[in-house]
Design a protein around this motif. Structure first.
Motif, PDB file in Angstrom:
ATOM      1  N   ALA A   1     -37.811  22.563  46.842  1.00 41.79           N
ATOM      2  CA  ALA A   1     -38.959  22.940  45.984  1.00 41.79           C
ATOM      3  C   ALA A   1     -38.392  23.213  44.482  1.00 41.79           C
ATOM      4  CB  ALA A   1     -39.786  24.093  46.510  1.00 41.79           C
ATOM      5  N   ARG A   2     -39.057  22.677  43.430  1.00 41.24           N
ATOM      6  CA  ARG A   2     -38.724  23.070  42.212  1.00 41.24           C
ATOM      7  C   ARG A   2     -39.270  24.346  41.494  1.00 41.24           C
ATOM      8  NH1 ARG A   2     -39.079  18.628  37.199  1.00 41.24           N
ATOM      9  NH2 ARG A   2     -37.569  19.970  35.507  1.00 41.24           N
ATOM     10  N   LEU A   3     -38.457  25.046  41.366  1.00 41.83           N
ATOM     11  CA  LEU A   3     -38.849  26.583  40.795  1.00 41.83           C
ATOM     12  C   LEU A   3     -38.966  26.759  39.133  1.00 41.83           C
ATOM     13  CD1 LEU A   3     -39.199  29.544  41.452  1.00 41.83           C
ATOM     14  CD2 LEU A   3     -36.666  29.946  41.176  1.00 41.83           C
ATOM     15  N   THR A   4     -38.350  26.060  38.434  1.00 44.99           N
ATOM     16  CA  THR A   4     -38.370  26.032  37.000  1.00 44.99           C
ATOM     17  C   THR A   4     -38.451  24.466  36.321  1.00 44.99           C
ATOM     18  OG1 THR A   4     -35.902  26.025  36.413  1.00 44.99           O
ATOM     19  CG2 THR A   4     -37.111  28.179  36.857  1.00 44.99           C
TER      20      THR A   4
ATOM     21  N   ILE B   1     -35.595  36.501  41.269  1.00 46.86           N
ATOM     22  CA  ILE B   1     -34.477  35.805  41.021  1.00 46.86           C
ATOM     23  C   ILE B   1     -33.890  35.777  39.491  1.00 46.86           C
ATOM     24  CG2 ILE B   1     -33.526  33.413  40.887  1.00 46.86           C
ATOM     25  CD1 ILE B   1     -35.214  32.718  43.167  1.00 46.86           C
ATOM     26  N   VAL B   2     -32.689  36.359  39.589  1.00 43.16           N
ATOM     27  CA  VAL B   2     -32.042  36.565  38.103  1.00 43.16           C
ATOM     28  C   VAL B   2     -31.282  35.093  37.842  1.00 43.16           C
ATOM     29  CG1 VAL B   2     -29.903  37.366  38.846  1.00 43.16           C
ATOM     30  CG2 VAL B   2     -30.810  37.839  36.512  1.00 43.16           C
ATOM     31  N   PHE B   3     -31.305  34.878  36.468  1.00 40.92           N
ATOM     32  CA  PHE B   3     -30.485  33.597  36.315  1.00 40.92           C
ATOM     33  C   PHE B   3     -30.150  33.679  34.651  1.00 40.92           C
ATOM     34  CE2 PHE B   3     -34.897  32.617  35.893  1.00 40.92           C
ATOM     35  CZ  PHE B   3     -35.212  31.752  34.578  1.00 40.92           C
ATOM     36  N   ALA B   4     -29.105  32.874  34.351  1.00 39.23           N
ATOM     37  CA  ALA B   4     -28.870  32.547  32.834  1.00 39.23           C
ATOM     38  C   ALA B   4     -29.462  31.149  32.508  1.00 39.23           C
ATOM     39  CB  ALA B   4     -27.187  32.297  32.796  1.00 39.23           C
ATOM     40  N   SER B   5     -29.921  31.173  31.139  1.00 35.92           N
ATOM     41  CA  SER B   5     -30.390  30.152  30.678  1.00 35.92           C
ATOM     42  C   SER B   5     -30.549  30.108  28.990  1.00 35.92           C
ATOM     43  CB  SER B   5     -32.055  30.210  30.989  1.00 35.92           C
ATOM     44  OG  SER B   5     -32.642  28.844  30.573  1.00 35.92           O
TER      45      SER B   5
ATOM     46  N   VAL C   1     -40.825  35.182  42.354  1.00 34.38           N
ATOM     47  CA  VAL C   1     -40.627  34.224  43.359  1.00 34.38           C
ATOM     48  C   VAL C   1     -42.052  34.046  43.694  1.00 34.38           C
ATOM     49  CG1 VAL C   1     -39.965  33.449  45.530  1.00 34.38           C
ATOM     50  CG2 VAL C   1     -38.371  34.934  44.299  1.00 34.38           C
ATOM     51  N   THR C   2     -42.976  34.807  43.521  1.00 33.77           N
ATOM     52  CA  THR C   2     -44.204  34.379  43.820  1.00 33.77           C
ATOM     53  C   THR C   2     -45.210  33.799  42.918  1.00 33.77           C
ATOM     54  OG1 THR C   2     -44.186  36.308  45.348  1.00 33.77           O
ATOM     55  CG2 THR C   2     -46.328  35.402  44.781  1.00 33.77           C
ATOM     56  N   ASP C   3     -45.293  34.350  41.628  1.00 30.03           N
ATOM     57  CA  ASP C   3     -46.052  33.849  40.795  1.00 30.03           C
ATOM     58  C   ASP C   3     -45.346  33.121  39.697  1.00 30.03           C
ATOM     59  OD1 ASP C   3     -44.960  35.628  38.817  1.00 30.03           O
ATOM     60  OD2 ASP C   3     -46.563  37.073  39.052  1.00 30.03           O
ATOM     61  N   ARG C   4     -43.860  32.908  39.722  1.00 21.85           N
ATOM     62  CA  ARG C   4     -43.206  32.318  38.775  1.00 21.85           C
ATOM     63  C   ARG C   4     -43.138  32.777  37.507  1.00 21.85           C
ATOM     64  NH1 ARG C   4     -42.138  27.289  41.675  1.00 21.85           N
ATOM     65  NH2 ARG C   4     -42.212  27.947  43.939  1.00 21.85           N
ATOM     66  N   SER C   5     -43.676  33.729  37.142  1.00 17.56           N
ATOM     67  CA  SER C   5     -43.583  34.524  35.856  1.00 17.56           C
ATOM     68  C   SER C   5     -41.928  34.824  35.202  1.00 17.56           C
ATOM     69  CB  SER C   5     -44.517  35.795  35.785  1.00 17.56           C
ATOM     70  OG  SER C   5     -43.768  36.786  36.602  1.00 17.56           O
ATOM     71  N   VAL C   6     -41.620  34.488  34.170  1.00 15.61           N
ATOM     72  CA  VAL C   6     -40.320  34.697  33.452  1.00 15.61           C
ATOM     73  C   VAL C   6     -40.418  35.691  32.410  1.00 15.61           C
ATOM     74  CG1 VAL C   6     -38.471  33.530  32.381  1.00 15.61           C
ATOM     75  CG2 VAL C   6     -40.024  32.516  34.339  1.00 15.61           C
ATOM     76  N   VAL C   7     -39.345  36.438  32.583  1.00 14.44           N
ATOM     77  CA  VAL C   7     -39.268  37.472  31.410  1.00 14.44           C
ATOM     78  C   VAL C   7     -37.576  37.337  31.157  1.00 14.44           C
ATOM     79  CG1 VAL C   7     -38.642  39.499  32.938  1.00 14.44           C
ATOM     80  CG2 VAL C   7     -39.548  39.780  30.333  1.00 14.44           C
TER      81      VAL C   7
ATOM     82  N   ASP D   1     -41.827  45.914  37.915  1.00 10.01           N
ATOM     83  CA  ASP D   1     -42.938  45.828  36.584  1.00 10.01           C
ATOM     84  C   ASP D   1     -41.996  44.811  35.839  1.00 10.01           C
ATOM     85  OD1 ASP D   1     -44.285  45.403  34.723  1.00 10.01           O
ATOM     86  OD2 ASP D   1     -44.813  47.841  34.634  1.00 10.01           O
ATOM     87  N   MET D   2     -42.466  43.473  35.839  1.00  4.89           N
ATOM     88  CA  MET D   2     -41.389  42.586  35.154  1.00  4.89           C
ATOM     89  C   MET D   2     -41.577  42.716  33.498  1.00  4.89           C
ATOM     90  SD  MET D   2     -40.079  39.942  36.742  1.00  4.89           S
ATOM     91  CE  MET D   2     -40.510  38.134  35.885  1.00  4.89           C
TER      92      MET D   2
END
Length: 665
Positions: free
Chosen positions: A529-532, A550-554, A581-587, A650-651
């Protein structure tokens, strides 16, 4: 409280797996047996300078090792000599030490600066480097001797800025003062023969902008007594200054693709290239106005080369009156060893340097693997340096896996000891091992590293710690001949997140995906499944301990007008992000430069999920890269460890947070 937040293990690039130590040989050397070992052989030792007799007396008297009359006689007769050098023997930090060499019985005693001047002045997580002796002259009154050196003991709040400050410490009193002006950062100090002036490679008037090998520093000269008022730029684009006289400075500089050593006359402004344009030469150590010892690499090499003598780094002496010929020093002692950063002893009768003690290994021996606890600036976080790459702890902390420097074998350390658990047929074939969070499974990336256009597949190695080595067969999990890497499972060990070039087009953009079957992967019919989704690079991902983030570098926020490549390598502009992971929001959690330039990479969660450790260039560089051994997998000579505290619930409270250093040198 001690290490209550857990421990961080890290790998140091540009640090050889075999210890460095300090040697010298007479000029000219006659054979291999001419080489003399100068330290007690403990730990890593490097970047050495001799201590003049008058200054040495002051140090020994402060140590109160013997009555003053005996000290004076022994030093004057040469029965006791002294060196100042960097050693990692105290808390495994890179700090300055003094060695006293007793000629009569060949004994060497080593003291830290804290031993001599007290822990109040010399303590804490820091780097100290390039020690040299100044002062000791008459100027109406006798000026005390000083130790001049670089230290990173003062954290800098400006992003992507070096921490390197030059200080002077009075050898008699221990009083320490800053020589580098506020807001400026200096490297590689060198003291003039009179002891009155200090030359440095400086960032004054410019900012560090991610330079990798050629820092493009300028050379400044300042007064020992009035450094802020009597300081001026004498040469643009130069590094590693060394005084040949009060009027002559040798330095190194990159011209085109070749490093050379140059001679600058302060009176006339004349600059002359000393070393030939045909090969690299760097880190000069002046003997006098016309002679200089340098480190040369006469022929470049690649990682896969079986090197010949000319591809090793050797010490040679060039004389302005006999160019282009040179006197080769270390080719006559150890032709197939790298030698670094020469220094001059006894007026040029001896030339010193440091090199790896690889001659202590017997044929067929494995390089020793070390696990060294490094002093942490935070008592609740342990810090360990490991002589391996891509370190990964099991969830319970009982097992540590990593790959070797050649990216050829996977090593495991647990209660059974240290051993190889899987080995490939050649170098640059395997990297980035990571544990399944529930099972005795290691995931690895198999294929060439750091080449987005090459196929890279994720494999699982089952029963890593329990099965016999011969029975461990890696199981292929990905397909499609994409570049897949950096897997990490959810807390249940049933899925893993990874980054891939699938859907990345001709430019090999990388996004995050979730493998729904962590045991058999898409080869076994599992879904991906594609996440981003975006035309950028998302990479180096990890699932949070609670499974929600999920933490990642970008580099997804890289400005449109930014250069395509950062100094010819990766695209740069990497920051660290969190996604739900649930709502795919990113900060975006932490960035490097104010304009997002630079690198914040390799994020990992703390065991409680309330902090993230990252590798970043926030502290820029701490040494001239040309003075360092080369680790060919590591394309950048800088990067320190920082942590950032997050609010996992709290994102929105996690945007562009501040960091604290865990290992910044």
């Amino acid at each position: 409280m001690e290490e209550s937040r857990g421990s961080i293990a890290f790998f140091t690039s540009y640090r050889p797996p075999v210890p460095l130590d300090i040697f010298c040989c007479p000029v000219p050397p006659s054979s291999r047996q001419s080489e003399l070992h100068l330290t007690d052989g403990s730990s890593y030792n490097y970047n050495c300078r001799p201590i003049p007799p008058a200054a040495l007396k002051t140090i020994i008297k402060r140590l109160r090792l013997a009555p003053e009359t005996i000290i004076d006689d022994d030093v004057d007769s040469g029965q006791i000599t002294g060196l100042v050098f960097v050693s990692e023997r105290e808390h495994n930090l890179e700090t300055l030490h003094v060695a006293l060499r007793f000629i009569a019985n060949s004994e060497v005693k080593v003291f830290s600066l804290a031993d001599i001047y007290g822990v109040e002045l010399f303590s804490g997580a820091r780097l100290e480097d390039n020690g040299c002796i100044a002062g000791g002259y008459e100027d109406g009154s006798t000026i005390d001797h000083y130790l001049v050196y670089v230290s990173t003991k003062e954290p800098v709040q400006v992003r992507r800025s070096p921490w390197n400050i030059v200080y002077k410490t009075n050898l008699r009193t221990g009083e320490t003062e800053r020589l580098t002006p506020l807001g400026t950062f200096d490297l590689s100090p060198s003291v003039s023969p009179s002891g009155k002036k200090v030359a440095v490679a400086s960032f004054q008037g410019k900012r560090w902008d991610g330079e990798i090998k050629d820092l493009k520093t300028n050379i400044y000269v300042m007064s020992l007594e009035n450094p802020f008022l009597e300081r001026k730029r004498v040469k643009e684009n130069g590094g590693w200054p060394s005084w040949g006289s009060e009027n002559i400075i040798f330095f190194h500089r990159n011209v085109g693709d070749i490093w050379g050593v140059f001679r600058y006359n302060l009176s006339t402004g004349e600059t002359i290239r000393v070393t030939p344009e045909a090969f690299d030469a760097a880190t000069p150590a002046a003997i006098d106005e016309t002679k200089v010892a340098v480190a040369t690499i006469r022929q470049k090499s690649e990682f896969t080369d079986v090197r010949t003598e000319t591809q090793y780094r050797h010490i040679e002496i060039f004389d302005m009156n006999a160019l282009p010929q040179s006197l080769r020093i270390t080719q006559n002692t150890r032709a197939k060893a790298d030698h670094f950063n020469p220094f001059v002893m006894d007026g040029g009768k001896y030339i010193g340097y440091h090199r790896c003690k690889s001659d202590l290994l017997q044929h067929g021996d494995d390089v020793p693997r070390h696990f060294l606890k490094v002093q942490s600036p935070h008592e609740d976080v342990g810090v360990f340096r490991v002589s391996g790459v891509f370190l990964t702890f099991s969830k319970d902390g009982s097992k540590l896996a990593f790959v070797d420097n050649e990216f050829k074998a996977v090593w495991l350390a647990d209660s059974k000891g240290l051993r190889v658990v899987f080995e490939t047929n050649g170098p640059d074939s395997i990297f980035s091992p990571v544990w399944n969070q529930k099972k005795d499974i290691l995931y690895v990336c198999m294929g060439p590293s750091f080449k987005a256009n090459e196929t890279l597949e994720i494999h699982a190695i089952p029963d890593v710690s329990s099965a016999a080595r011969a029975r461990r067969e890696p199981r292929l999990l990905t397909k499609g001949k994409f570049n897949n890497a950096f897997p990490f499972t959810n807390p249940d060990g049933t899925k893993f997140v990874f980054r891939s070039t699938r859907d990345g087009g001709d430019k090999n953009y990388k996004n995050l995906y979730i493998m729904e079957d962590a045991e058999f992967g898409e080869i076994g019919g599992g879904n991906v499944a594609r996440l981003t989704e975006g035309n950028w690079i998302d990479t180096q991902c990890q699932w949070s301990p609670n499974g929600n983030l999920i933490v990642f570098a970008s580099n997804r926020d890289k400005p449109a007008d930014a250069p395509e490549r950062d100094h010819g390598l990766d695209p740069g502009y990497f920051a660290v992000y969190l996604t739900n992971v649930t709502d795919r929001s990113v900060v975006r959690v932490v960035r490097s430069g104010y304009d997002l330039s630079g690198h914040v990479n390799h994020p990992v969660f703390s065991p409680d999920g309330r902090s993230i450790a990252v590798m970043s260039d926030l502290a820029a560089v701490s040494a001239d890269p040309m003075s360092l051994p080369t680790f060919l997998h590591s394309v950048r000579p800088y990067g320190d460890i920082f942590t950032v505290d997050i609010g996992p619930d709290d994102m929105e409270k996690n945007k562009d947070l501040g960091v604290r250093a865990c290992h910044a040198q």
